[in-house]
Design a protein around this motif. Structure first.
Motif, PDB file in Angstrom:
ATOM      1  N   ASP A   1      38.467  32.454  42.529  1.00 11.33           N
ATOM      2  CA  ASP A   1      37.192  32.566  43.064  1.00 11.33           C
ATOM      3  C   ASP A   1      37.811  34.459  43.505  1.00 11.33           C
ATOM      4  N   THR A   2      38.938  34.555  43.967  1.00 13.80           N
ATOM      5  CA  THR A   2      39.233  36.089  44.157  1.00 13.80           C
ATOM      6  C   THR A   2      38.892  37.037  43.102  1.00 13.80           C
ATOM      7  N   LEU A   3      38.957  36.644  41.905  1.00 10.25           N
ATOM      8  CA  LEU A   3      39.119  37.623  40.839  1.00 10.25           C
ATOM      9  C   LEU A   3      37.556  37.419  40.426  1.00 10.25           C
ATOM     10  N   ILE A   4      36.872  36.799  40.398  1.00  6.63           N
ATOM     11  CA  ILE A   4      35.129  36.838  40.077  1.00  6.63           C
ATOM     12  C   ILE A   4      34.463  37.727  41.575  1.00  6.63           C
ATOM     13  N   SER A   5      35.247  37.424  42.675  1.00  6.24           N
ATOM     14  CA  SER A   5      34.836  38.197  43.717  1.00  6.24           C
ATOM     15  C   SER A   5      35.304  39.652  43.458  1.00  6.24           C
ATOM     16  N   LEU A   6      35.649  40.327  42.778  1.00  3.59           N
ATOM     17  CA  LEU A   6      36.592  41.638  42.817  1.00  3.59           C
ATOM     18  C   LEU A   6      35.482  41.246  41.208  1.00  3.59           C
ATOM     19  N   GLU A   7      35.331  40.668  40.530  1.00  2.00           N
ATOM     20  CA  GLU A   7      34.272  41.338  39.451  1.00  2.00           C
ATOM     21  C   GLU A   7      33.206  41.342  39.801  1.00  2.00           C
ATOM     22  N   ASP A   8      32.423  40.826  40.990  1.00  2.00           N
ATOM     23  CA  ASP A   8      31.155  40.619  41.522  1.00  2.00           C
ATOM     24  C   ASP A   8      30.981  42.168  42.250  1.00  2.00           C
ATOM     25  N   LYS A   9      32.385  42.989  42.558  1.00  2.00           N
ATOM     26  CA  LYS A   9      32.259  43.860  43.325  1.00  2.00           C
ATOM     27  C   LYS A   9      32.826  45.129  42.112  1.00  2.00           C
ATOM     28  N   PHE A  31      48.822  42.408  32.068  1.00  2.00           N
ATOM     29  CA  PHE A  31      48.671  41.764  33.083  1.00  2.00           C
ATOM     30  C   PHE A  31      49.024  40.431  33.315  1.00  2.00           C
ATOM     31  N   PRO A  32      49.646  40.651  34.270  1.00  2.00           N
ATOM     32  CA  PRO A  32      50.157  39.017  35.100  1.00  2.00           C
ATOM     33  C   PRO A  32      49.461  37.505  34.096  1.00  2.00           C
ATOM     34  N   SER A  33      50.226  36.985  34.253  1.00  2.00           N
ATOM     35  CA  SER A  33      49.438  35.382  33.622  1.00  2.00           C
ATOM     36  C   SER A  33      48.995  34.868  35.546  1.00  2.00           C
ATOM     37  N   MET A  34      47.844  33.829  34.836  1.00  2.00           N
ATOM     38  CA  MET A  34      47.592  32.803  36.377  1.00  2.00           C
ATOM     39  C   MET A  34      48.917  32.706  37.196  1.00  2.00           C
ATOM     40  N   ASP A  58      36.503  37.002  29.717  1.00  2.00           N
ATOM     41  CA  ASP A  58      37.091  35.668  28.950  1.00  2.00           C
ATOM     42  C   ASP A  58      38.395  34.795  30.265  1.00  2.00           C
ATOM     43  N   LYS A  59      37.091  33.862  30.758  1.00  2.00           N
ATOM     44  CA  LYS A  59      37.760  33.543  31.764  1.00  2.00           C
ATOM     45  C   LYS A  59      38.922  32.707  31.544  1.00  2.00           C
ATOM     46  N   ARG A  60      38.961  32.290  30.793  1.00  2.00           N
ATOM     47  CA  ARG A  60      40.256  31.371  30.353  1.00  2.00           C
ATOM     48  C   ARG A  60      41.192  31.890  30.704  1.00  2.00           C
ATOM     49  N   GLN A  61      41.563  33.204  30.450  1.00  2.00           N
ATOM     50  CA  GLN A  61      42.659  34.212  30.327  1.00  2.00           C
ATOM     51  C   GLN A  61      42.835  35.413  31.519  1.00  2.00           C
ATOM     52  N   VAL A  62      43.671  35.215  32.347  1.00  2.00           N
ATOM     53  CA  VAL A  62      43.686  36.560  33.049  1.00  2.00           C
ATOM     54  C   VAL A  62      43.668  38.181  33.007  1.00  2.00           C
ATOM     55  N   GLU A  63      44.685  37.420  31.530  1.00  2.00           N
ATOM     56  CA  GLU A  63      45.381  39.192  30.713  1.00  2.00           C
ATOM     57  C   GLU A  63      43.946  39.395  29.880  1.00  2.00           C
ATOM     58  N   SER A  64      42.764  38.983  29.906  1.00  2.00           N
ATOM     59  CA  SER A  64      42.139  39.801  29.094  1.00  2.00           C
ATOM     60  C   SER A  64      41.456  40.359  30.453  1.00  2.00           C
TER      61      SER A  64
END
Length: 92
Positions: free
Chosen positions: A43-51, A23-26, A58-64
């Motif tokens: 915010d968009t990633l959290i919305s994707l998770e909600d959907k 996955f890409p880094s931030m 691990d919200k500190r790393q996009v790679e997770s």
């Protein structure tokens, strides 16, 4: 249905995971989304998770992130709609 920014980030995540095996880094997401801020992307990633399109433990790393869906269900069903070619004979 996803909005434009959700769809774009979702496609970036999918294409990176398929093409590069990661996955890409931030920072890479910020470049690929043409200057969106880290907060907007988060915010968009959290919305994707909600959907339920991704899991992001691990919200500190996009790679997770883990992808749950590779594309929108509605788009998939429309794209692979079977056809009997009747439209050709009745509409054209």
């Amino acid at each position: 249905m996803l909005d434009d920014s959700e769809r774009k980030i979702h496609r970036i995540l999918h294409n990176y995971s398929v093409g590069r095996g990661r996955f890409p880094s931030m920072q890479e997401l910020m470049i690929k989304t043409t200057g969106k801020s880290e907060k907007d992307i988060t915010d968009t990633l959290i919305s994707l998770e909600d959907k339920l399109f991704i899991i992001w433990d691990d919200k500190r790393q996009v790679e997770s992130i883990k992808l749950l869906q590779g594309w929108e269900q509605q788009l998939r069903s429309e794209a692979f709609k079977p056809s009997d070619n009747l439209d050709y004979w009745t509409k054209y």
